[in-house]
Scaffold this active site. Structure first.
Site, mmCIF file in Angstrom:
data_model
loop_
_atom_site.group_PDB
_atom_site.id
_atom_site.type_symbol
_atom_site.label_atom_id
_atom_site.label_comp_id
_atom_site.label_asym_id
_atom_site.label_seq_id
_atom_site.Cartn_x
_atom_site.Cartn_y
_atom_site.Cartn_z
ATOM 1 N N GLU A 51 0.837 -1.202 0.000
ATOM 2 C CA GLU A 51 0.000 0.000 0.000
ATOM 3 C C GLU A 51 0.872 1.252 0.000
ATOM 4 O O GLU A 51 2.064 1.197 0.306
ATOM 5 C CB GLU A 51 -0.943 -0.025 1.208
ATOM 6 C CG GLU A 51 -1.918 -1.196 1.120
ATOM 7 C CD GLU A 51 -2.977 -1.199 2.201
ATOM 8 O OE1 GLU A 51 -2.847 -0.443 3.189
ATOM 9 O OE2 GLU A 51 -3.945 -1.973 2.050
ATOM 10 N N CYS A 60 -1.543 -4.571 -5.680
ATOM 11 C CA CYS A 60 -2.151 -5.786 -5.123
ATOM 12 C C CYS A 60 -1.146 -6.950 -5.152
ATOM 13 O O CYS A 60 -0.187 -6.963 -5.934
ATOM 14 C CB CYS A 60 -3.372 -6.196 -5.930
ATOM 15 S SG CYS A 60 -4.766 -5.088 -5.794
ATOM 16 N N GLU A 62 -1.516 -9.960 -6.282
ATOM 17 C CA GLU A 62 -1.492 -10.712 -7.545
ATOM 18 C C GLU A 62 -0.562 -10.044 -8.553
ATOM 19 O O GLU A 62 0.233 -10.695 -9.238
ATOM 20 C CB GLU A 62 -2.909 -10.811 -8.143
ATOM 21 C CG GLU A 62 -3.891 -11.583 -7.285
ATOM 22 C CD GLU A 62 -4.645 -10.705 -6.295
ATOM 23 O OE1 GLU A 62 -4.078 -9.696 -5.817
ATOM 24 O OE2 GLU A 62 -5.799 -11.034 -6.001
ATOM 25 N N CYS A 98 -8.984 -8.419 -7.867
ATOM 26 C CA CYS A 98 -9.773 -7.243 -8.249
ATOM 27 C C CYS A 98 -9.776 -7.100 -9.768
ATOM 28 O O CYS A 98 -9.041 -7.801 -10.482
ATOM 29 C CB CYS A 98 -9.217 -5.992 -7.566
ATOM 30 S SG CYS A 98 -7.685 -5.386 -8.318
ATOM 31 N N CYS A 101 -6.356 -6.460 -11.382
ATOM 32 C CA CYS A 101 -5.505 -7.661 -11.404
ATOM 33 C C CYS A 101 -5.988 -8.659 -12.442
ATOM 34 O O CYS A 101 -5.177 -9.317 -13.106
ATOM 35 C CB CYS A 101 -5.465 -8.304 -10.020
ATOM 36 S SG CYS A 101 -4.496 -7.343 -8.845
HETATM 37 N N1 THU Z 1 -5.884 -6.334 -2.559
HETATM 38 C C1 THU Z 1 -5.051 -7.259 -3.117
HETATM 39 O O1 THU Z 1 -3.849 -7.298 -2.820
HETATM 40 N N2 THU Z 1 -5.590 -8.132 -4.005
HETATM 41 C C2 THU Z 1 -6.894 -8.169 -4.358
HETATM 42 O O2 THU Z 1 -7.268 -8.928 -5.219
HETATM 43 C C3 THU Z 1 -7.854 -7.300 -3.702
HETATM 44 C C4 THU Z 1 -7.270 -6.215 -2.870
HETATM 45 C C5 THU Z 1 -5.320 -5.409 -1.575
HETATM 46 C C6 THU Z 1 -5.217 -3.969 -2.020
HETATM 47 C C7 THU Z 1 -5.239 -3.242 -0.704
HETATM 48 O O3 THU Z 1 -3.911 -3.199 -0.191
HETATM 49 C C8 THU Z 1 -6.072 -4.128 0.208
HETATM 50 O O4 THU Z 1 -6.147 -5.393 -0.423
HETATM 51 C C9 THU Z 1 -7.472 -3.609 0.457
HETATM 52 O O5 THU Z 1 -8.106 -3.327 -0.734
#
Ligand code: THU
Length: 147
Positions: A51, A60, A62, A98, A101
Protein backbone atom coordinates in the site's frame (compact mmCIF):
# COMPACT_ATOMS: atom_id res chain seq x y z
CA UNK A 1 -13.62 -27.61 -4.79
CA UNK A 2 -12.27 -29.12 -7.97
CA UNK A 3 -8.85 -30.51 -7.15
CA UNK A 4 -8.75 -32.36 -10.48
CA UNK A 5 -8.07 -29.07 -12.22
CA UNK A 6 -4.82 -28.78 -10.24
CA UNK A 7 -3.15 -31.98 -11.45
CA UNK A 8 0.64 -31.67 -11.16
CA UNK A 9 0.42 -28.30 -9.45
CA UNK A 10 1.78 -28.35 -5.87
CA UNK A 11 -1.11 -26.45 -4.38
CA UNK A 12 -0.05 -27.00 -0.77
CA UNK A 13 3.35 -25.46 -1.45
CA UNK A 14 1.69 -22.58 -3.23
CA UNK A 15 -0.56 -21.97 -0.22
CA UNK A 16 2.45 -22.08 2.10
CA UNK A 17 4.27 -19.44 0.03
CA UNK A 18 1.16 -17.27 -0.30
CA UNK A 19 0.57 -17.47 3.46
CA UNK A 20 4.19 -16.56 4.20
CA UNK A 21 3.68 -13.50 2.03
CA UNK A 22 1.07 -12.26 4.49
CA UNK A 23 4.00 -11.40 6.76
CA UNK A 24 5.60 -9.33 3.98
CA UNK A 25 2.37 -7.51 3.14
CA UNK A 26 2.61 -3.76 3.60
CA UNK A 27 -0.94 -2.76 4.50
CA UNK A 28 -0.77 0.05 7.08
CA UNK A 29 -3.84 1.83 5.68
CA UNK A 30 -6.39 -0.93 5.16
CA UNK A 31 -4.91 -3.55 7.48
CA UNK A 32 -6.07 -6.07 4.86
CA UNK A 33 -3.13 -8.37 4.13
CA UNK A 34 -2.97 -10.34 0.89
CA UNK A 35 -0.44 -12.95 -0.21
CA UNK A 36 -0.10 -14.63 -3.59
CA UNK A 37 1.95 -17.38 -5.20
CA UNK A 38 2.15 -17.77 -8.97
CA UNK A 39 3.13 -21.15 -10.45
CA UNK A 40 5.03 -21.11 -13.74
CA UNK A 41 7.80 -23.21 -15.28
CA UNK A 42 7.98 -25.33 -12.13
CA UNK A 43 8.78 -22.28 -10.02
CA UNK A 44 6.86 -20.26 -7.44
CA UNK A 45 6.73 -16.48 -7.70
CA UNK A 46 5.53 -14.79 -4.51
CA UNK A 47 3.66 -11.53 -4.14
CA UNK A 48 2.11 -9.36 -1.45
CA UNK A 49 0.08 -6.17 -1.42
CA UNK A 50 2.10 -2.98 -1.04
CA UNK A 51 0.00 0.00 0.00
CA UNK A 52 0.97 3.63 -0.48
CA UNK A 53 0.10 6.85 1.33
CA UNK A 54 -1.21 8.00 -2.05
CA UNK A 55 -3.82 5.25 -1.83
CA UNK A 56 -4.41 4.76 -5.55
CA UNK A 57 -0.78 3.69 -6.04
CA UNK A 58 -1.32 0.53 -3.99
CA UNK A 59 -0.10 -2.64 -5.68
CA UNK A 60 -2.15 -5.79 -5.12
CA UNK A 61 -0.54 -9.12 -4.23
CA UNK A 62 -1.49 -10.71 -7.55
CA UNK A 63 0.20 -8.01 -9.60
CA UNK A 64 3.18 -8.13 -7.26
CA UNK A 65 3.53 -11.86 -8.09
CA UNK A 66 3.25 -11.12 -11.82
CA UNK A 67 6.02 -8.49 -11.53
CA UNK A 68 8.18 -11.02 -9.69
CA UNK A 69 7.66 -13.53 -12.53
CA UNK A 70 8.41 -10.87 -15.17
CA UNK A 71 11.58 -9.74 -13.42
CA UNK A 72 12.79 -13.37 -13.49
CA UNK A 73 12.55 -13.26 -17.29
CA UNK A 74 8.91 -14.40 -17.64
CA UNK A 75 9.70 -18.13 -17.54
CA UNK A 76 7.11 -20.58 -18.82
CA UNK A 77 3.36 -20.12 -18.89
CA UNK A 78 1.71 -19.25 -15.56
CA UNK A 79 -0.64 -22.12 -14.76
CA UNK A 80 -2.05 -21.17 -11.37
CA UNK A 81 -2.11 -18.42 -8.80
CA UNK A 82 -3.03 -18.93 -5.16
CA UNK A 83 -4.37 -15.92 -3.26
CA UNK A 84 -4.89 -15.73 0.50
CA UNK A 85 -5.98 -12.81 2.68
CA UNK A 86 -6.44 -11.72 6.27
CA UNK A 87 -8.79 -9.18 7.78
CA UNK A 88 -7.23 -6.51 10.01
CA UNK A 89 -8.07 -8.68 13.05
CA UNK A 90 -6.07 -11.55 11.56
CA UNK A 91 -9.06 -13.68 10.63
CA UNK A 92 -9.12 -15.47 7.29
CA UNK A 93 -10.65 -13.54 4.41
CA UNK A 94 -11.44 -14.57 0.87
CA UNK A 95 -9.91 -12.40 -1.81
CA UNK A 96 -10.83 -12.74 -5.44
CA UNK A 97 -8.51 -10.80 -7.73
CA UNK A 98 -9.77 -7.24 -8.25
CA UNK A 99 -10.69 -6.00 -11.71
CA UNK A 100 -7.27 -4.43 -12.33
CA UNK A 101 -5.51 -7.66 -11.40
CA UNK A 102 -7.81 -9.71 -13.63
CA UNK A 103 -6.82 -7.50 -16.55
CA UNK A 104 -3.10 -7.83 -15.77
CA UNK A 105 -3.41 -11.61 -15.36
CA UNK A 106 -5.31 -11.67 -18.64
CA UNK A 107 -2.25 -10.46 -20.57
CA UNK A 108 -0.20 -13.45 -19.40
CA UNK A 109 0.49 -16.14 -22.02
CA UNK A 110 -2.45 -18.49 -22.55
CA UNK A 111 -4.16 -16.82 -19.60
CA UNK A 112 -7.63 -18.24 -20.32
CA UNK A 113 -6.42 -21.46 -18.65
CA UNK A 114 -4.88 -19.80 -15.61
CA UNK A 115 -6.37 -21.37 -12.47
CA UNK A 116 -7.12 -18.90 -9.68
CA UNK A 117 -7.29 -20.52 -6.24
CA UNK A 118 -8.65 -18.69 -3.21
CA UNK A 119 -9.48 -19.82 0.30
CA UNK A 120 -7.48 -21.96 2.69
CA UNK A 121 -5.35 -25.07 2.07
CA UNK A 122 -8.18 -27.24 3.39
CA UNK A 123 -11.01 -25.45 1.58
CA UNK A 124 -10.48 -23.44 -1.55
CA UNK A 125 -12.20 -22.63 -4.78
CA UNK A 126 -10.65 -22.81 -8.23
CA UNK A 127 -11.88 -20.63 -11.02
CA UNK A 128 -10.31 -20.04 -14.39
CA UNK A 129 -9.41 -16.59 -15.57
CA UNK A 130 -11.74 -17.15 -18.52
CA UNK A 131 -14.59 -17.32 -16.00
CA UNK A 132 -13.30 -14.38 -13.95
CA UNK A 133 -12.86 -12.07 -16.91
CA UNK A 134 -15.04 -13.04 -19.86
CA UNK A 135 -14.90 -10.93 -23.03
CA UNK A 136 -11.55 -9.46 -21.96
CA UNK A 137 -9.74 -6.71 -23.76
CA UNK A 138 -6.45 -8.11 -25.00
CA UNK A 139 -3.49 -7.68 -27.31
CA UNK A 140 -5.48 -8.89 -30.30
CA UNK A 141 -7.73 -5.84 -29.94
CA UNK A 142 -4.74 -3.58 -30.55
CA UNK A 143 -4.22 -5.20 -33.95
CA UNK A 144 -7.81 -4.69 -34.98
CA UNK A 145 -8.16 -3.34 -38.50
CA UNK A 146 -11.75 -2.22 -37.83
CA UNK A 147 -12.85 1.37 -37.28
N1 THU B 1 -5.88 -6.33 -2.56
C1 THU B 1 -5.05 -7.26 -3.12
O1 THU B 1 -3.85 -7.30 -2.82
N2 THU B 1 -5.59 -8.13 -4.01
C2 THU B 1 -6.89 -8.17 -4.36
O2 THU B 1 -7.27 -8.93 -5.22
C3 THU B 1 -7.85 -7.30 -3.70
C4 THU B 1 -7.27 -6.21 -2.87
C5 THU B 1 -5.32 -5.41 -1.57
C6 THU B 1 -5.22 -3.97 -2.02
C7 THU B 1 -5.24 -3.24 -0.70
O3 THU B 1 -3.91 -3.20 -0.19
C8 THU B 1 -6.07 -4.13 0.21
O4 THU B 1 -6.15 -5.39 -0.42
C9 THU B 1 -7.47 -3.61 0.46
O5 THU B 1 -8.11 -3.33 -0.73
Amino acid sequence: MDHKALNDIPVERLFAVAESQLECSRAPYSGFRVGAALWSDGQIFPGCNVENSSYGLTLCAERSAVMHWASAGSPGRPEAIVVVARQPDGSVATAMPCGACRQVLSDLPDSRHLQVCTGTPSEFSIISLAELLPHAFGPEDLNSKEG
